[in-house]
Scaffold this active site. Structure first.
Site, PDB file in Angstrom:
ATOM      1  N   HIS A 228      -9.589   1.020  -1.096  1.00 17.30           N
ATOM      2  CA  HIS A 228      -9.519   1.680   0.207  1.00 17.30           C
ATOM      3  C   HIS A 228     -10.926   1.621   0.816  1.00 17.30           C
ATOM      4  CE1 HIS A 228      -5.727   3.217  -1.183  1.00 17.30           C
ATOM      5  NE2 HIS A 228      -5.579   4.082  -0.195  1.00 17.30           N
TER       6      HIS A 228
ATOM      7  N   HIS B 242       1.262   4.843  -2.396  1.00 19.35           N
ATOM      8  CA  HIS B 242       0.883   5.701  -3.528  1.00 19.35           C
ATOM      9  C   HIS B 242       2.162   6.351  -4.029  1.00 19.35           C
ATOM     10  CE1 HIS B 242      -3.444   5.501  -2.415  1.00 19.35           C
ATOM     11  NE2 HIS B 242      -2.930   5.325  -1.204  1.00 19.35           N
TER      12      HIS B 242
ATOM     13  N   ASP C 103       1.842   4.033   2.823  1.00 15.54           N
ATOM     14  CA  ASP C 103       0.810   4.889   2.229  1.00 15.54           C
ATOM     15  C   ASP C 103       1.429   6.042   1.416  1.00 15.54           C
ATOM     16  OD1 ASP C 103      -1.830   5.437   1.654  1.00 15.54           O
ATOM     17  OD2 ASP C 103      -2.355   6.266   3.608  1.00 15.54           O
ATOM     18  N   ASP C 104       1.783   7.141   2.090  1.00 14.65           N
ATOM     19  CA  ASP C 104       2.370   8.314   1.410  1.00 14.65           C
ATOM     20  C   ASP C 104       3.569   8.791   2.234  1.00 14.65           C
ATOM     21  OD1 ASP C 104       0.114   8.870  -0.652  1.00 14.65           O
ATOM     22  OD2 ASP C 104      -0.933   8.685   1.262  1.00 14.65           O
TER      23      ASP C 104
ATOM     24  N   HIS D 285       0.862  -1.198   0.000  1.00 11.65           N
ATOM     25  CA  HIS D 285       0.000   0.000   0.000  1.00 11.65           C
ATOM     26  C   HIS D 285       0.892   1.239   0.000  1.00 11.65           C
ATOM     27  CE1 HIS D 285      -3.762   2.089   1.945  1.00 11.65           C
ATOM     28  NE2 HIS D 285      -3.101   2.917   1.157  1.00 11.65           N
TER      29      HIS D 285
ATOM     30  N   GLU E   2     -11.100   3.408   6.249  1.00  7.38           N
ATOM     31  CA  GLU E   2     -10.057   4.309   6.758  1.00  7.38           C
ATOM     32  C   GLU E   2     -10.794   5.384   7.559  1.00  7.38           C
ATOM     33  OE1 GLU E   2      -8.096   6.577   3.677  1.00  7.38           O
ATOM     34  OE2 GLU E   2      -6.429   7.178   4.975  1.00  7.38           O
TER      35      GLU E   2
END
Ligand code: ADE
Ligand code: ZN
Length: 335
Positions: free
Chosen positions: A194, A16, A275-276, A14, A197
């Site tokens: 997703h 991005h 994630d980021d 996961h 969340e």
């Protein structure tokens, strides 16, 4: 323990790729492409990266993506992430990209895919890091535009293994994307989404029942629904959990409140992901270290999380077995 976590072979499921764009490269690309940015120092960026929820992050994240213009820009960003994989012993990674963010600005779909893919290919040949690419539809742009995006992706089917669903969650339930996901599956794409969340457990259920996804991204709100929890355990549905992201976006108030280890102990197939990372203060190893330092994650739990990451990935069964074996060999050697 910290050294054990750092050296442990692991997969990331996961991530991005646009969220791996570090401020330094962002400034460099802005200059190269003559794009004005709303901040002109690292300090201003740090100030801007204080988020109150998912939407407050997405606003900045989409704005920053404007510096990505050419195939070379997408290549440079992805190459930088692969370098982090190498340093963190991530031996397999499954990367999300958001083509709609770029097509909206007049960038060609192929420019995005080719740039990212070239860097992934190099990662495979130079460092033996395997990878897959997953196209995410932006749920706030709706199913119509998602369908058009899917049509473009068909030309690049050899480079994209699956599709996912990201962006603003509340008010955009997964079932709106039923036809898009059906067509994606009919064309051989694997599916993830997703859900849970910021959104309720019902969105997780819809992602499973309506979109027929193989994994849930985030999913941490499943804990509010015992029946759903039971189902996730029974059906061995992987959750790709992102601890530092959840704290930064106030899904949990502080790391000590995070439920990832409770989910693991209840038998869910949870994995740890970043994630980021450029926005949330760390890559995969920093997430693992935070779990150890603030939640008391022990070695056995860390190994189970890494094993889940290999079992939940989209590699072929034989490749998965090889990856799990490398983890088991590592654990034995470290005893
Ligand atoms: N896009 C990038 N990061 C995201 C996240 N954490 N949730 C939804 N969409 C995203
Ligand atoms: Zn995400």
């Amino acid at each position: 323990m910290i050294e054990f976590l750092k050296q442990m072979p692991k997969a990331e499921l996961h991530l991005h790729i646009e969220g791996s764009l570090e401020p330094e490269l962002m400034f460099r690309l802005a200059k190269r492409n003559h794009i004005p940015l709303p901040f002109d120092s690292e300090e201003q960026i740090r100030e801007a990266y204080r988020f109150s929820d998912l939407q407050s992050f997405l606003n900045i994240y989409y704005q920053s993506a404007c510096v990505l213009q050419t195939e070379e820009d997408f290549y440079d960003m992805t190459r930088a992430y692969i370098e982090h994989c190498r340093l963190q012993n991530i031996i397999h990674t499954e990367i999300f990209f958001d083509p709609q963010t770029h097509m909206d600005r007049g960038i060609d779909f192929g420019t995005v895919v080719r740039g990212i893919h070239q860097a992934l290919d190099e990662g495979r040949h130079k460092y033996n890091i395997s990878s897959h690419l997953i196209l995410c539809f932006l749920r706030h742009l709706g199913p119509g535009l998602a369908m058009k995006t899917l049509d473009q992706a068909l030309t690049y089917k050899d480079k994209i293994i699956g599709v996912g669903l990201d962006s603003s969650e509340l008010g955009f339930p997964p079932d709106q994307f039923k036809e898009v996901f059906k067509k994606a599956m009919d064309n051989g794409f694997l599916t993830v989404a997703h859900a849970g969340e910021e959104g309720p457990p019902e969105y997780i259920r819809q992602a499973l029942d309506v979109l027929k996804v193989k994994r849930i991204d985030h999913g941490v709100r499943c804990i509010e629904d015992p029946k759903l929890m039971h189902r996730l355990v029974e059906e061995e549905i992987p959750l790709t959990v992102c601890p530092l992201s959840n704290v930064k976006l106030k899904v949990f108030h502080q790391m000590r409140d995070h439920n990832i280890l409770s989910l693991l102990e209840k038998g869910l197939k949870v994995t740890v992901n970043s994630d980021d990372p450029a926005y949330f203060g760390g890559y995969l190893n920093e997430n693992l270290m935070a779990l150890h330092e603030e939640l008391g994650m022990n070695r056995d739990q860390a190994v189970r999380l890494a094993k889940n990451s290999f079992n939940a990935c989209f590699l072929e069964p034989e490749e998965k077995r090889t990856a799990v074996l490398s983890l088991e060999t590592y654990v034995k050697k470290s005893e």
